[in-house]
Scaffold this active site. Structure first.
Site, PDB file in Angstrom:
ATOM      1  N   HIS A  49       0.805  -1.219   0.000  1.00 32.73           N
ATOM      2  CA  HIS A  49       0.000   0.000   0.000  1.00 32.73           C
ATOM      3  C   HIS A  49       0.841   1.273   0.000  1.00 32.73           C
ATOM      4  O   HIS A  49       0.343   2.338  -0.360  1.00 32.73           O
ATOM      5  CB  HIS A  49      -0.950   0.003   1.196  1.00 32.73           C
ATOM      6  CG  HIS A  49      -2.023  -1.030   1.100  1.00 32.73           C
ATOM      7  ND1 HIS A  49      -2.995  -1.005   0.132  1.00 32.73           N
ATOM      8  CD2 HIS A  49      -2.270  -2.140   1.842  1.00 32.73           C
ATOM      9  CE1 HIS A  49      -3.804  -2.044   0.285  1.00 32.73           C
ATOM     10  NE2 HIS A  49      -3.378  -2.747   1.301  1.00 32.73           N
ATOM     11  N   GLN A 151      -0.479 -13.745   4.407  1.00 34.05           N
ATOM     12  CA  GLN A 151      -1.623 -13.027   4.961  1.00 34.05           C
ATOM     13  C   GLN A 151      -2.933 -13.722   4.612  1.00 34.05           C
ATOM     14  O   GLN A 151      -3.205 -14.022   3.455  1.00 34.05           O
ATOM     15  CB  GLN A 151      -1.667 -11.587   4.434  1.00 34.05           C
ATOM     16  CG  GLN A 151      -0.696 -10.679   5.141  1.00 34.05           C
ATOM     17  CD  GLN A 151      -0.921  -9.224   4.795  1.00 34.05           C
ATOM     18  OE1 GLN A 151      -0.034  -8.600   4.232  1.00 34.05           O
ATOM     19  NE2 GLN A 151      -2.076  -8.684   5.147  1.00 34.05           N
ATOM     20  N   GLU A 153      -6.759 -12.835   4.689  1.00 34.25           N
ATOM     21  CA  GLU A 153      -7.517 -11.591   4.816  1.00 34.25           C
ATOM     22  C   GLU A 153      -8.785 -11.569   3.961  1.00 34.25           C
ATOM     23  O   GLU A 153      -9.188 -10.514   3.467  1.00 34.25           O
ATOM     24  CB  GLU A 153      -6.622 -10.389   4.484  1.00 34.25           C
ATOM     25  CG  GLU A 153      -5.772 -10.544   3.247  1.00 34.25           C
ATOM     26  CD  GLU A 153      -4.730  -9.448   3.111  1.00 34.25           C
ATOM     27  OE1 GLU A 153      -4.882  -8.389   3.739  1.00 34.25           O
ATOM     28  OE2 GLU A 153      -3.755  -9.652   2.364  1.00 34.25           O
TER      29      GLU A 153
END
Length: 267
Positions: A49, A151, A153
């Site tokens: 990000h 991850q 998610e």
């Protein structure tokens, strides 16, 4: 050169140590070095990000290297080519986002290991990771010292969690609260009781499978909850968020509170 590669972060996970981290999203080596002098066990350099190039990641690894804090790199995605670049610049611990299936997890494992264990491309003579060919037996050492975190998610990842946990070569599973809560129908609300229940259950399942469990909690109360539930590598803040909060707090000392953002921030 008879140097031995070591990965204190991975060794800590193996021992079950609790390791407290900080998210780095500011993209500068200067800020990375400031964070490295603060005493956090690990520092996540965010390439998903935050607008980090591979060269930006490289410079931040250099800035952190003299200090005890251990760098973890999160690339924008888990492609074999990008993983090869990030490992060659010296990353030893990777956090791969958006891993939804066991097959994806196996592909990531393969991308991070040299043959015959995987498909990582060989180029040690031009790689900082191998000190440009000066580390003896580098390929075997690299396979052993690598720490791979994935991850979970999304709803799909939750459904496949047990299968992901069975994949050989995965050292830990990190729960991404922002994307997970959105996927479950509670956008920007990781504190919803149902999301909290699922997070607690996931941490238990991850630890029961013998893997390390990780989390990012910008709220200290949530961080303490995750630690109590058994998470053993927890990031407790994001550098850019801490910076904006400090700026707003200082300005509020001199201007009316209405002129300063007072909204509660989430990642």
């Amino acid at each position: 050169m008879n140097a031995l590669l070591s990965n204190p972060f991975k060794e800590g996970l193996r021992k079950g140590d609790t390791q407290i981290g900080l998210w780095l999203s500011s993209t500068t080596s200067y800020m990375a070095e400031i964070a490295a002098t603060s005493g956090y066990d690990w520092l996540l350099i965010d390439g998903e990000h935050a607008p980090n190039t591979v060269q930006d990641l490289y410079h931040q690894l250099q800035a952190i290297a003299p200090y005890a804090s251990q760098p973890v790199i999160r690339p924008i995605e888990g492609s074999k080519a990008l993983i090869k670049q990030v490992l060659d610049i010296g990353a030893q611990t990777l956090l791969i986002p958006m891993v939804d299936t066991a097959e994806q997890a196996r592909q990531v494992v393969s991308a991070t290991r040299y043959p015959p264990l995987g498909q990582r491309g060989v180029g040690a003579s031009v790689a900082r990771a191998a000190r440009w060919g000066r580390i003896d037996n580098y390929m075997a050492q690299a396979n052993e010292s690598l720490c791979l975190l994935v991850q979970v998610e999304s709803k799909v990842a939750l459904e496949n969690l047990d299968a992901i946990l069975e994949v050989e070569g995965i050292d830990g599973v990190f729960i991404g609260p922002a994307d997970l809560s959105a996927s479950l129908g509670y956008p920007d609300n990781a504190g919803h009781p149902e999301v909290q229940r699922i997070i607690e259950a996931c941490i238990y399942r991850i630890r029961a499978a013998g893997k390390a469990a990780g989390f990012l909690a910008v709220d200290p109360t949530m961080a303490q909850k995750c630690l109590a539930w058994g998470a053993n590598f927890v990031a407790v803040g994001v550098d850019t968020m801490l910076y904006t909060e400090a700026l707003d707090s200082r300005l509020a000392m001199f201007k009316s509170v209405q002129s300063v953002s007072t909204a509660k921030r989430s990642y």
